[in-house]
Write a protein that holds these residues in place. Structure first.
Motif, PDB file in Angstrom:
ATOM      1  N   GLU A 117       0.863  -1.192   0.000  1.00  0.00           N
ATOM      2  CA  GLU A 117       0.000   0.000   0.000  1.00  0.00           C
ATOM      3  C   GLU A 117       0.894   1.235   0.000  1.00  0.00           C
ATOM      4  OE1 GLU A 117      -3.911   1.397   0.332  1.00  0.00           O
ATOM      5  OE2 GLU A 117      -3.654  -0.425   1.544  1.00  0.00           O
ATOM      6  N   PRO A 118       0.736   2.141  -0.965  1.00  0.00           N
ATOM      7  CA  PRO A 118       1.551   3.355  -0.917  1.00  0.00           C
ATOM      8  C   PRO A 118       1.136   4.230   0.260  1.00  0.00           C
ATOM      9  CG  PRO A 118       0.320   3.196  -2.995  1.00  0.00           C
ATOM     10  CD  PRO A 118      -0.184   2.109  -2.099  1.00  0.00           C
ATOM     11  N   ARG A 119       2.138   4.816   0.919  1.00  0.00           N
ATOM     12  CA  ARG A 119       1.846   5.744   2.012  1.00  0.00           C
ATOM     13  C   ARG A 119       1.762   7.156   1.444  1.00  0.00           C
ATOM     14  NH1 ARG A 119       6.686   2.603   4.690  1.00  0.00           N
ATOM     15  NH2 ARG A 119       5.547   0.714   5.282  1.00  0.00           N
ATOM     16  N   GLN A 120       1.088   8.019   2.163  1.00  0.00           N
ATOM     17  CA  GLN A 120       0.955   9.399   1.692  1.00  0.00           C
ATOM     18  C   GLN A 120       2.238  10.197   1.934  1.00  0.00           C
ATOM     19  OE1 GLN A 120      -1.418  10.622  -0.297  1.00  0.00           O
ATOM     20  NE2 GLN A 120      -2.057   8.499  -0.247  1.00  0.00           N
ATOM     21  N   ASP A 121       3.044   9.742   2.902  1.00  0.00           N
ATOM     22  CA  ASP A 121       4.251  10.525   3.223  1.00  0.00           C
ATOM     23  C   ASP A 121       5.501   9.644   3.094  1.00  0.00           C
ATOM     24  OD1 ASP A 121       3.832   8.823   5.301  1.00  0.00           O
ATOM     25  OD2 ASP A 121       3.811  10.358   6.867  1.00  0.00           O
ATOM     26  N   GLY A 122       6.615  10.136   3.624  1.00  0.00           N
ATOM     27  CA  GLY A 122       7.858   9.382   3.574  1.00  0.00           C
ATOM     28  C   GLY A 122       8.340   9.206   2.136  1.00  0.00           C
ATOM     29  N   VAL A 123       9.169   8.192   1.921  1.00  0.00           N
ATOM     30  CA  VAL A 123       9.802   8.002   0.614  1.00  0.00           C
ATOM     31  C   VAL A 123       8.759   7.777  -0.483  1.00  0.00           C
ATOM     32  CG1 VAL A 123      10.199   5.483   0.724  1.00  0.00           C
ATOM     33  CG2 VAL A 123      11.797   6.954  -0.525  1.00  0.00           C
ATOM     34  N   ASP A 124       7.613   7.192  -0.122  1.00  0.00           N
ATOM     35  CA  ASP A 124       6.577   6.954  -1.143  1.00  0.00           C
ATOM     36  C   ASP A 124       6.114   8.258  -1.789  1.00  0.00           C
ATOM     37  OD1 ASP A 124       6.868   4.454  -0.077  1.00  0.00           O
ATOM     38  OD2 ASP A 124       4.743   4.100   0.281  1.00  0.00           O
ATOM     39  N   ALA A 125       6.033   9.332  -0.989  1.00  0.00           N
ATOM     40  CA  ALA A 125       5.603  10.623  -1.532  1.00  0.00           C
ATOM     41  C   ALA A 125       6.649  11.161  -2.508  1.00  0.00           C
ATOM     42  CB  ALA A 125       5.384  11.629  -0.395  1.00  0.00           C
ATOM     43  N   ALA A 126       7.919  10.992  -2.165  1.00  0.00           N
ATOM     44  CA  ALA A 126       8.998  11.458  -3.048  1.00  0.00           C
ATOM     45  C   ALA A 126       9.035  10.626  -4.325  1.00  0.00           C
ATOM     46  CB  ALA A 126      10.333  11.391  -2.314  1.00  0.00           C
ATOM     47  N   VAL A 127       8.770   9.325  -4.192  1.00  0.00           N
ATOM     48  CA  VAL A 127       8.763   8.452  -5.369  1.00  0.00           C
ATOM     49  C   VAL A 127       7.594   8.809  -6.285  1.00  0.00           C
ATOM     50  CG1 VAL A 127       8.395   6.047  -6.119  1.00  0.00           C
ATOM     51  CG2 VAL A 127      10.029   6.573  -4.288  1.00  0.00           C
ATOM     52  N   ARG A 128       6.447   9.115  -5.675  1.00  0.00           N
ATOM     53  CA  ARG A 128       5.288   9.532  -6.466  1.00  0.00           C
ATOM     54  C   ARG A 128       5.642  10.788  -7.272  1.00  0.00           C
ATOM     55  NH1 ARG A 128       1.890  10.096  -2.300  1.00  0.00           N
ATOM     56  NH2 ARG A 128       1.470   7.875  -2.239  1.00  0.00           N
ATOM     57  N   ALA A 129       6.363  11.696  -6.645  1.00  0.00           N
ATOM     58  CA  ALA A 129       6.795  12.920  -7.337  1.00  0.00           C
ATOM     59  C   ALA A 129       7.798  12.583  -8.450  1.00  0.00           C
ATOM     60  CB  ALA A 129       7.405  13.898  -6.329  1.00  0.00           C
ATOM     61  N   ALA A 130       8.702  11.656  -8.178  1.00  0.00           N
ATOM     62  CA  ALA A 130       9.703  11.268  -9.188  1.00  0.00           C
ATOM     63  C   ALA A 130       9.031  10.627 -10.401  1.00  0.00           C
ATOM     64  CB  ALA A 130      10.715  10.305  -8.573  1.00  0.00           C
ATOM     65  N   ARG A 131       7.997   9.856 -10.138  1.00  0.00           N
ATOM     66  CA  ARG A 131       7.245   9.212 -11.222  1.00  0.00           C
ATOM     67  C   ARG A 131       6.576  10.270 -12.111  1.00  0.00           C
ATOM     68  NH1 ARG A 131       4.147   5.592  -7.771  1.00  0.00           N
ATOM     69  NH2 ARG A 131       5.755   3.982  -7.786  1.00  0.00           N
ATOM     70  N   ARG A 132       5.987  11.281 -11.491  1.00  0.00           N
ATOM     71  CA  ARG A 132       5.388  12.382 -12.262  1.00  0.00           C
ATOM     72  C   ARG A 132       6.456  13.096 -13.091  1.00  0.00           C
ATOM     73  NH1 ARG A 132       3.204  17.028  -9.491  1.00  0.00           N
ATOM     74  NH2 ARG A 132       2.232  17.525 -11.480  1.00  0.00           N
ATOM     75  N   LEU A 133       7.639  13.255 -12.494  1.00  0.00           N
ATOM     76  CA  LEU A 133       8.741  13.932 -13.192  1.00  0.00           C
ATOM     77  C   LEU A 133       9.168  13.151 -14.438  1.00  0.00           C
ATOM     78  CD1 LEU A 133      11.075  16.059 -13.291  1.00  0.00           C
ATOM     79  CD2 LEU A 133      12.392  14.462 -11.860  1.00  0.00           C
ATOM     80  N   VAL A 134       9.308  11.833 -14.289  1.00  0.00           N
ATOM     81  CA  VAL A 134       9.737  10.988 -15.419  1.00  0.00           C
ATOM     82  C   VAL A 134       8.759  11.148 -16.585  1.00  0.00           C
ATOM     83  CG1 VAL A 134      10.049   8.586 -16.166  1.00  0.00           C
ATOM     84  CG2 VAL A 134      10.946   9.336 -13.934  1.00  0.00           C
ATOM     85  N   THR A 135       7.465  11.137 -16.276  1.00  0.00           N
ATOM     86  CA  THR A 135       6.444  11.302 -17.315  1.00  0.00           C
ATOM     87  C   THR A 135       6.485  12.718 -17.904  1.00  0.00           C
ATOM     88  OG1 THR A 135       5.020   9.651 -16.293  1.00  0.00           O
ATOM     89  CG2 THR A 135       3.957  11.199 -17.783  1.00  0.00           C
ATOM     90  N   ALA A 136       6.650  13.712 -17.038  1.00  0.00           N
ATOM     91  CA  ALA A 136       6.667  15.105 -17.514  1.00  0.00           C
ATOM     92  C   ALA A 136       7.845  15.354 -18.457  1.00  0.00           C
ATOM     93  CB  ALA A 136       6.719  16.068 -16.329  1.00  0.00           C
ATOM     94  N   LEU A 137       8.993  14.734 -18.170  1.00  0.00           N
ATOM     95  CA  LEU A 137      10.162  14.903 -19.040  1.00  0.00           C
ATOM     96  C   LEU A 137       9.882  14.313 -20.419  1.00  0.00           C
ATOM     97  CD1 LEU A 137      12.993  14.162 -16.456  1.00  0.00           C
ATOM     98  CD2 LEU A 137      12.679  16.306 -17.717  1.00  0.00           C
ATOM     99  N   LEU A 138       9.213  13.153 -20.447  1.00  0.00           N
ATOM    100  CA  LEU A 138       8.893  12.549 -21.743  1.00  0.00           C
ATOM    101  C   LEU A 138       7.828  13.354 -22.481  1.00  0.00           C
ATOM    102  CD1 LEU A 138       9.102   8.789 -20.931  1.00  0.00           C
ATOM    103  CD2 LEU A 138      10.023   9.853 -22.985  1.00  0.00           C
ATOM    104  N   ARG A 139       6.902  13.936 -21.724  1.00  0.00           N
ATOM    105  CA  ARG A 139       5.859  14.742 -22.376  1.00  0.00           C
ATOM    106  C   ARG A 139       6.408  16.074 -22.869  1.00  0.00           C
ATOM    107  NH1 ARG A 139      -0.171  14.229 -20.143  1.00  0.00           N
ATOM    108  NH2 ARG A 139      -0.384  11.979 -20.171  1.00  0.00           N
TER     109      ARG A 139
END
Lengths: 217, 217
Positions: free
Chosen positions: A22-44
């Protein structure tokens, strides 16, 4: 146009128990969620949007350097990440700590199978506008493994055969399913498929051997 | 411990022509290189290092929001990324614009095969300390496709069979090879393997059909 990364993907009627972390709202999961958005944004974005990519690189590198400074040594981190007997939090398919993972959420169903729904964006593209065949293989290999766990007898992939029936679309909900079909001594067989718009697009058959690599300590 | 992301991986004696996109030092490739380092650093950190992950998430989100603001609409971006007849810059195996890609650099060899060397870190982990079977499938599916291009007749994957001979290690150079074995009408066959320390760890056989999806325009 931008996905709301905090909203869970639809479950496609798969309301059984969650079989992945289960993804958590905080901690490293939140940073990873942001990194995932970044990876997609760079490709877009690509080049030519006028964005100052040197500045972007510098900002991201600064964050990474800060993280790296405080990170444990790899053997220590490996021991830590494999502690406990729960599901993994770091794999490249379902892991909330892994920005490579879409992530796919798998649930157990009453008939013994597992299923999840995922919509893939540009990071997973192979042919124009469609999912890379190797990404489908990645999703299915993992899903068959989880299906084996759900059925009570799991192991390592020995052989995997994928059949690509038709192109798998990006940007549309894909349903990924898997179920164990037999256990004979150490030999476990499982099958699965990806479907889009109600039609199968990729099928998989896997042979697994009932053994596990030792957890690092 | 931190990889120098600007240094190219060793080529394992594969000195032939480069068959995949060349990463640029600047532009989006530089930002993607930074994003790739970030993805690995997050996995190497996990929780419990004392890093302020909420701040990390906020900083990354700010960069992403800025990129998203200026990004073209998806159909426009798709048309742009598929313009020209060169190799793709955005696929999840070799693409310098895709932080999911390790990336793998493939070169053509005189005997008609293709090969590359790649060392994989925590984002690609399956069993403890080892490469996820689905990631091996991803690398091989792509490599067989490039081998078909190098041989002069390529298509879309119709069937792919992977055999996992032994666990594939993280943190060690892996050699990935592929070669076309036959073309009969539209049916193209190719094989490949991943080896570690000189021993094969995963083999692949693929059937491809000579067709391509239309490029978006």
């Amino acid at each position: 146009m931008t996905e709301d990364a905090t909203t869970e993907q639809p479950t496609g009627g798969t309301t059984g128990p969650r079989l992945v972390a289960e993804p958590r709202q905080d901690g490293v999961d939140a940073a990873v969620r942001a990194a995932r958005r970044l990876v997609t944004a760079l490709l877009r974005s690509g080049d030519g949007t006028g964005a100052d990519m040197a500045a972007v690189a510098k900002e991201i590198d600064a964050v990474t350097d800060r993280l790296t400074e405080n990170a444990p040594a790899v053997p220590e981190r490996l021991a830590d990440m494999w502690r406990g007997e729960g599901v993994t939090r770091h794999d490249p398919v379902t892991g909330p700590e892994n920005a490579v993972a879409p992530p796919l959420t798998l649930r157990g169903r009453d008939d013994g199978s597992v299923a999840g729904v995922v919509t893939l964006d540009l990071p997973y593209q192979g042919p124009p506008g469609h999912v890379h065949g190797g990404i489908s293989a990645l999703l299915l290999d993992h899903t068959l493994g989880v299906a084996n766990h759900w059925a009570g007898s799991a192991g390592m992939t020995a052989e995997l055969t994928l059949r690509y029936l038709r192109p798998t679309p990006l940007f549309e909900p894909l349903t990924v399913t898997g179920r164990q079909v037999s256990v004979e001594g150490p030999r476990i067989r499982a099958v699965g498929e990806i479907s889009a718009g109600g039609r199968p697009v990729v099928t998989a058959e896997g042979l697994f051997i009932h053994k596990q690599l030792p957890r690092p300590s």
